[in-house]
Scaffold this active site. Structure first.
Site, PDB file in Angstrom:
ATOM      1  N   CYS A 129      48.928 -14.533 -31.854  1.00  0.00           N
ATOM      2  CA  CYS A 129      48.395 -15.894 -31.775  1.00  0.00           C
ATOM      3  C   CYS A 129      46.880 -15.905 -31.598  1.00  0.00           C
ATOM      4  O   CYS A 129      46.226 -16.898 -31.922  1.00  0.00           O
ATOM      5  CB  CYS A 129      49.093 -16.680 -30.676  1.00  0.00           C
ATOM      6  SG  CYS A 129      49.184 -15.864 -29.083  1.00  0.00           S
ATOM      7  N   HIS A 130      46.313 -14.794 -31.137  1.00  0.00           N
ATOM      8  CA  HIS A 130      44.854 -14.722 -30.988  1.00  0.00           C
ATOM      9  C   HIS A 130      44.140 -14.739 -32.336  1.00  0.00           C
ATOM     10  O   HIS A 130      42.946 -14.989 -32.391  1.00  0.00           O
ATOM     11  CB  HIS A 130      44.463 -13.469 -30.194  1.00  0.00           C
ATOM     12  CG  HIS A 130      44.882 -12.180 -30.826  1.00  0.00           C
ATOM     13  ND1 HIS A 130      46.173 -11.694 -30.711  1.00  0.00           N
ATOM     14  CD2 HIS A 130      44.203 -11.299 -31.590  1.00  0.00           C
ATOM     15  CE1 HIS A 130      46.259 -10.548 -31.378  1.00  0.00           C
ATOM     16  NE2 HIS A 130      45.068 -10.287 -31.919  1.00  0.00           N
TER      17      HIS A 130
END
Length: 167
Positions: A129-130
Site C-alpha cells: 500500500c506504500h
C-alpha cells in the site's frame, strides 16, 4: 477451531507485528498504525511462527528480495480484496496513483474508495500500500505514517513524484 498466533520482529521502519491465522500471514502491523486491531485479536505470542515471512522480510530490508512469495490471508470486504490483489501487481520500485488503481480494477471513479481500502490493508509492506501516491505525485496518506511510506519508497528506489504503473 482457528489457530491465531503472533510475533513481533524488528525492522528499519520499527517493530512489525506478524499475525498468523492457521499458519498463514493474516496481518502485518506497524506500531502506531491507523486502524490497528486490538492486540487481543493477535492470538498467543509465538516467536517461532511465520519463519518464511520473517526470512522474506529480512531479505527485503537487506535489499536482497524484491517480490514476496509467502502465502497471504488478508480479511476484508470483496472490494477491499480486489484492491489488495491489484496492489500486489504494483512492483518493487514502482508507484501508482489511487486513480490508476481504481481504473485497473474497473472502477475509474472510485479513487477515494480505493484509498479507504488501501488504508485498511491488514498486511502492509507485503501488500504494498506504500506504493500508492496522490494524482500529483505526492506521498499522500499511509496508515503507518508518511515518514515510513517515504522510507519504504526510498528503500525500493522509487520516488514519490514519479508514477510507474506497469500492468
Amino acid at each position: 477451531m482457528i489457530d491465531v498466533r503472533h510475533t513481533v520482529v524488528g525492522s528499519p521502519v520499527g517493530p512489525l507485528t506478524l499475525v498468523a491465522t492457521d499458519g498463514v500471514l493474516s496481518g502485518l502491523y506497524m506500531d502506531r498504525q491507523m486502524y490497528l486491531p486490538a492486540a487481543s485479536t493477535f492470538g498467543e505470542p509465538d516467536p517461532s511462527c511465520l519463519p518464511d515471512v520473517r526470512a522474506e522480510l529480512a531479505a527485503y530490508f537487506a535489499g536482497e528480495l524484491t517480490a514476496f512469495t509467502v502465502p497471504l490471508a488478508p480479511r476484508g470486504t470483496p472490494f477491499q480484496q480486489t484492491c489488495w490483489t491489484a496492489l500486489l501487481e504494483v512492483r518493487f520500485g514502482e508507484t501508482a496513483t489511487y486513480g490508476e488503481l481504481a481504473a485497473r480494477i474497473g472502477r475509474p471513479t472510485a479513487a477515494r474508495a480505493v484509498g479507504m481500502a488501501n488504508g485498511r490493508n491488514p498486511i502492509s509492506i507485503i501488500i504494498p500500500c506504500h506504493r500508492l501516491i496522490g494524482s500529483d505525485g505526492s506521498p499522500t496518506g499511509y496508515g503507518g505514517g508518511i515518514e515510513r511510506k517515504l522510507a519504504l519508497l526510498a528503500h525500493e528506489g522509487a520516488t514519490s513524484t514519479t508514477t510507474l504503473l506497469l500492468f
